[in-house]
Design an enzyme around this catalytic site. Structure first.
Site, short mmCIF file in Angstrom:
data_model
loop_
_atom_site.label_atom_id
_atom_site.label_comp_id
_atom_site.label_asym_id
_atom_site.label_seq_id
_atom_site.Cartn_x
_atom_site.Cartn_y
_atom_site.Cartn_z
N ASP A 10 20.66 71.00 92.90
CA ASP A 10 21.82 71.81 92.54
C ASP A 10 22.10 71.65 91.05
O ASP A 10 21.70 70.66 90.43
CB ASP A 10 23.03 71.34 93.37
CG ASP A 10 24.32 71.95 92.88
OD1 ASP A 10 24.41 73.20 92.84
OD2 ASP A 10 25.25 71.19 92.51
N ASP A 12 25.57 72.93 88.98
CA ASP A 12 26.93 72.58 88.56
C ASP A 12 27.49 71.43 89.41
O ASP A 12 27.54 71.53 90.63
CB ASP A 12 27.86 73.81 88.63
CG ASP A 12 29.00 73.73 87.61
OD1 ASP A 12 29.15 72.68 86.95
OD2 ASP A 12 29.73 74.72 87.47
#
Lengths: 255, 255
Positions: A10, A12
């Site tokens: 991932d 952010d």
């Protein structure tokens, strides 16, 4: 700790927080590169071109290329083109969605629509929503890039893709197929790109309800890092736990 | 049949269908005028100025004045000004909403917002939705003119107010207070304007799920006319029946 042949990472909250890089993550990606372990950055951001995501990462000192980025728009486009190659698609979204659909050989059109595809669109208009609603009522399939209801910004939480998408689901009574995390579709697509098996791939992220659930639903291991949204406290009331939890990515050994 | 001192009359499906007048309804309103029986046209259309609604009715041969029209925007504005006279209101809607809020002495603003008020807005933008969402997250109250999810048009059913409003409820997790039919608020407001008591007022309309339910919830009698949406078949599976049902308004005697 098990050794993995493929990492889905991932962005952010995991690699950076907004415009601030997370140094332990930068180091972690450097190690993956040094050991030649395949990985993909997996993001629910449907609006950006993967090249722009890679540029942002390079500005933070991460040697990322366009091919290392897999957005939910790309997953959505691949998903549709696998079901219906060359289908006629009406997108409600931004540049990243348009790019991904064309890249996948789909026809972007507002006539004789087979699929209405919706993501975050900060240029939303009533006419776009009307065109999408009429097409769905006429039998077009309804696909959504991701269901995130809120979008963090410097002003606070703004409306996310999931909230805009609700206009079409509420007015037509048709629920979309969601592609992005926490759905498994985006994870399955990413493993196809990466070329790794479920048993040797791990999903790394900061958000239990998107990243980790996506891993769990796709049937792969998951690594929750407490550098973003989810806290150890949040986890205490959850049944299905991540495979691993760590505070920062320097606590993780890839070899 | 009981004799009523006040009539609340729905418009679309009851007095006209789109641009086509319903002759029996024109005659019915003429009789009310001749007998000097008070009435109000009660509409969930939040976008129009009452003057424009009256003009449309006059073009159909109905001697309607601006004061005979009560829109859900007017009901919403009255509702807010009764709770908080002179409150600071951020509207997401069209001309009819803006007019009604100012008419009720409310301050229309995008700063220090006390109330976010949303109706159908065919000029919707992401920035309007963002401003509304941020205000609600900061504690502004959330009021909606009406919950209709679809809007009939020549092109088919387009997104209605209720579907646009879902953006703000989904992204903030806050459900709005709805004012329009089938809620009782608009009916209560209309009886205040008309100056009639519940026991002597009847709600006339073609749609069970808006008009008739609004009457039932407000505790007044209701007259369903099969000139629009609801059919006798639809009614067969419903527990709470309208007080009366008729095929056309010439079957109703006002005296």
């Amino acid at each position: 700790m098990k050794k993995y042949s493929g990492y889905l990472i991932d962005l952010d909250g995991t690699v950076y927080n907004g415009t601030e890089k997370i140094p332990e993550a930068v180091q972690f990606v450097k190690q993956l590169n040094e050991e030649s372990i395949p990985y993909l950055f997996l993001t629910n951001n449907s609006t950006k071109h993967p090249k722009d995501v890679a540029n942002k990462l390079r500005d933070m000192g991460i040697d990322a290329k366009e091919k290392d980025v897999f957005t939910t728009s790309m997953a959505t486009a691949t998903y549709i083109s696998e079901m219906s190659p060359g289908a006629r698609v009406y997108p409600i979204g931004e540049e990243g969605l348009d790019f991904a659909l064309k890249q996948a050989g789909l026809i972007v059109t507002d006539q004789n629509i087979d699929y209405v595809v919706m993501g975050l669109d900060r240029g939303i208009t009533y006419e776009k929503l009307a065109t999408g609603a009429l097409a769905i009522r006429n039998g077009a399939k309804f696909i959504a890039t991701n269901g995130d209801v809120a979008l963090p910004s410097e002003r606070g939480f703004l409306p996310g893709a999931g909230s805009l998408i609700s206009v079409l689901s509420v007015t037509t009574g048709v629920k979309p197929i969601f592609v992005g995390k926490p759905e498994s579709i985006i994870v399955d697509q990413a493993m196809d790109v990466l070329g790794t098996e479920k048993s040797e791939t791990v999903m790394v992220g900061d958000n239990y309800y998107t990243d980790i659930l996506a891993g769990i639903r796709a049937g792969i291991d998951s690594l929750l890092v407490f550098s973003g949204v989810t806290t150890p406290d949040d986890l205490s009331s959850i049944d299905e736990q991540p495979t691993y939890t760590i505070d920062t990515l320097d606590q993780w050994s890839i070899k």
